[in-house]
Design a protein around this motif. Sequence first.
Motif, PDB file in Angstrom:
ATOM      1  N   VAL A 198      42.580  33.568  40.563  1.00 16.84           N
ATOM      2  CA  VAL A 198      43.349  34.688  41.132  1.00 16.84           C
ATOM      3  C   VAL A 198      44.237  34.114  42.239  1.00 16.84           C
ATOM      4  CG1 VAL A 198      43.208  36.896  42.355  1.00 16.84           C
ATOM      5  CG2 VAL A 198      41.487  36.305  40.614  1.00 16.84           C
ATOM      6  N   CYS A 199      45.544  34.059  41.958  1.00 20.41           N
ATOM      7  CA  CYS A 199      46.512  33.468  42.888  1.00 20.41           C
ATOM      8  C   CYS A 199      47.183  34.588  43.686  1.00 20.41           C
ATOM      9  CB  CYS A 199      47.554  32.701  42.080  1.00 20.41           C
ATOM     10  SG  CYS A 199      48.820  31.899  43.070  1.00 20.41           S
ATOM     11  N   HIS A 200      47.562  34.268  44.929  1.00 19.49           N
ATOM     12  CA  HIS A 200      48.265  35.305  45.708  1.00 19.49           C
ATOM     13  C   HIS A 200      49.580  35.697  45.022  1.00 19.49           C
ATOM     14  CE1 HIS A 200      47.984  37.145  49.877  1.00 19.49           C
ATOM     15  NE2 HIS A 200      49.045  37.702  49.341  1.00 19.49           N
TER      16      HIS A 200
ATOM     17  N   HIS B 173      47.676  32.829  36.013  1.00 19.70           N
ATOM     18  CA  HIS B 173      48.294  31.572  35.563  1.00 19.70           C
ATOM     19  C   HIS B 173      47.451  30.363  35.981  1.00 19.70           C
ATOM     20  CE1 HIS B 173      51.081  31.996  39.364  1.00 19.70           C
ATOM     21  NE2 HIS B 173      49.891  31.537  39.694  1.00 19.70           N
ATOM     22  N   GLU B 174      46.148  30.608  36.083  1.00 15.05           N
ATOM     23  CA  GLU B 174      45.208  29.483  36.305  1.00 15.05           C
ATOM     24  C   GLU B 174      44.151  29.600  35.218  1.00 15.05           C
ATOM     25  OE1 GLU B 174      45.680  28.845  41.112  1.00 15.05           O
ATOM     26  OE2 GLU B 174      43.942  29.975  40.443  1.00 15.05           O
ATOM     27  N   ILE B 175      44.544  29.165  34.016  1.00 13.33           N
ATOM     28  CA  ILE B 175      43.815  29.507  32.796  1.00 13.33           C
ATOM     29  C   ILE B 175      43.086  28.297  32.231  1.00 13.33           C
ATOM     30  CG2 ILE B 175      44.162  30.257  30.396  1.00 13.33           C
ATOM     31  CD1 ILE B 175      46.778  31.683  31.447  1.00 13.33           C
TER      32      ILE B 175
ATOM     33  N   GLY C 209      48.995  26.590  32.987  1.00  9.68           N
ATOM     34  CA  GLY C 209      49.359  26.938  34.357  1.00  9.68           C
ATOM     35  C   GLY C 209      50.436  28.013  34.402  1.00  9.68           C
ATOM     36  N   CYS C 210      51.422  27.799  35.244  1.00  7.94           N
ATOM     37  CA  CYS C 210      52.398  28.862  35.547  1.00  7.94           C
ATOM     38  C   CYS C 210      53.525  28.979  34.532  1.00  7.94           C
ATOM     39  CB  CYS C 210      53.006  28.613  36.927  1.00  7.94           C
ATOM     40  SG  CYS C 210      51.760  28.576  38.223  1.00  7.94           S
ATOM     41  N   MET C 211      53.683  27.988  33.655  1.00  6.36           N
ATOM     42  CA  MET C 211      54.810  28.007  32.702  1.00  6.36           C
ATOM     43  C   MET C 211      54.291  27.891  31.280  1.00  6.36           C
ATOM     44  SD  MET C 211      57.258  25.053  34.267  1.00  6.36           S
ATOM     45  CE  MET C 211      55.972  23.840  34.427  1.00  6.36           C
TER      46      MET C 211
ATOM     47  N   LEU D  13      45.253  24.544  38.130  1.00  7.67           N
ATOM     48  CA  LEU D  13      46.453  24.778  37.318  1.00  7.67           C
ATOM     49  C   LEU D  13      47.610  25.377  38.113  1.00  7.67           C
ATOM     50  CD1 LEU D  13      46.427  23.892  34.345  1.00  7.67           C
ATOM     51  CD2 LEU D  13      44.131  24.532  35.004  1.00  7.67           C
ATOM     52  N   CYS D  14      47.300  26.022  39.257  1.00  9.01           N
ATOM     53  CA  CYS D  14      48.394  26.457  40.141  1.00  9.01           C
ATOM     54  C   CYS D  14      48.155  25.935  41.560  1.00  9.01           C
ATOM     55  CB  CYS D  14      48.581  27.965  40.132  1.00  9.01           C
ATOM     56  SG  CYS D  14      49.815  28.468  41.352  1.00  9.01           S
ATOM     57  N   ALA D  15      47.079  26.376  42.205  1.00  7.32           N
ATOM     58  CA  ALA D  15      46.843  25.941  43.591  1.00  7.32           C
ATOM     59  C   ALA D  15      46.783  24.416  43.679  1.00  7.32           C
ATOM     60  CB  ALA D  15      45.537  26.552  44.116  1.00  7.32           C
TER      61      ALA D  15
HETATM   62 ZN    ZN Z   1      49.699  30.695  41.462  1.00  2.00          ZN
END
Ligand code: ZN
Length: 345
Positions: free
Chosen positions: A40-42, A63-65, A88-90, A157-159
């Motif tokens: 869970v990303c901000h 997007h952190e899958i 990730g995000c893309m 994958l994101c952070a």
């Molecule tokens: Zn994120």
Amino acid sequence: MIQAKGYAAQDAETDLAPWDFERREVGPHDVQIEIQYCGVCHSDLHQIKNDWFPGIFPMVPGHEIVGRIVKVGDHVKKFKVDELAGVGCMVDSCQVCENCKDGLEQYCLEGNVQTYNGRGKDGVPTYGGYSNTIVVREEFVLHISDKLSLAATAPLLCAGITTYSPLRHWKVGKGHKLAVLGLGGLGHMGVKFGVAFGAEVTVLSTSASKAEAAKALGAHHFVVTSDPAQLKAVKGSFDFILDTVSAEHDMNMYLSLLRTNGTHICVGVPPAYSIHPFSLLGGRKSVAGSGIGGIPETQEMLDFCAEHNIVSDIEMIDIKDIQTAYDRMVKGDVRYRFVIDIATL
Ligand code: ZN
Ligand code: NAP
């Protein structure tokens, strides 16, 4: 079409709720992943709330899958069924512009396709990882080590990549004093990577209660930013500030903590910045920004984490508790990333 289920926001005002939708069939170059965990990303909250731009609704964030591959297309070369995989995000980009060719798909000159709240090249909205399954082109799928906790790998994958990439780009390491501003999801990964790369790391935090935990993450120093005496003691001292703050904050004050030639790297996305020119020219300081990271660097980061046993510190939640998690995240009350157990969907 593939029947998928997830949690979606129907608009910017309504809480997330269960929602059934369709994903495309697995094409020749696609990988289908059964999702097990999603961080869970901000940014999820910023986008649900239309903080940055009007969103595409219904919106399935995430997007952190991470999960396991259940099907691959005929032309897929790098992945096999049953392997662990991440997204990730893309999920797409033009793949031919100079940035894509350089492995900087996040800066694709045609614009990359975001994992959710975007539209694929076919014009169909993308839906993220608060769901049970996803279909993604193999070029945007990452290999995940089975040596690490899978749930704690999801936030990489994101952070993870968002903090790894700028620290690598600016070659932050031994001999540098690095301040990590904001100790949330991104910030705690920034601390771990800064320490792993050999920098002397100070956490700048609004939360006095995070001092012990920051040291446990490997930070060498902790400064509570509400205490003028503690701030004064670090004035003009940092080579780099990695700014992960999600809300508006006093950039001029933080710039005063940089030494001459220092660089303030923005990765957090508050609604606005206000910077006085004197904050920069007195000391030849730079303000820079960095967006996630490209696919090759994301794989490099995941491999680095597997080798050095680095994962995120997480609190696992059931998907029905997502709104409570958002409320706590806004208050800075997260140690340090919520991860959804998708089995609770
Ligand atoms: Zn994120
Ligand atoms: P998070 O877990 O909520 O962490 C943000 C931290 O910032 C909080 O824990 C808090 O730390 C600090 N903070 C919050 N409000 C503050 C304020 N008013 N003044 C000073 N500090 C404050 O969020 P995240 O998931 O790490 O994301 C952080 C930001 O990065 C978000 O804006 C997100 O959209 C953005 N982001 C950017 C990228 C990119 O590609 N550049 C990628 C992902 C996310 P303390 O309690 O320690 O003060």
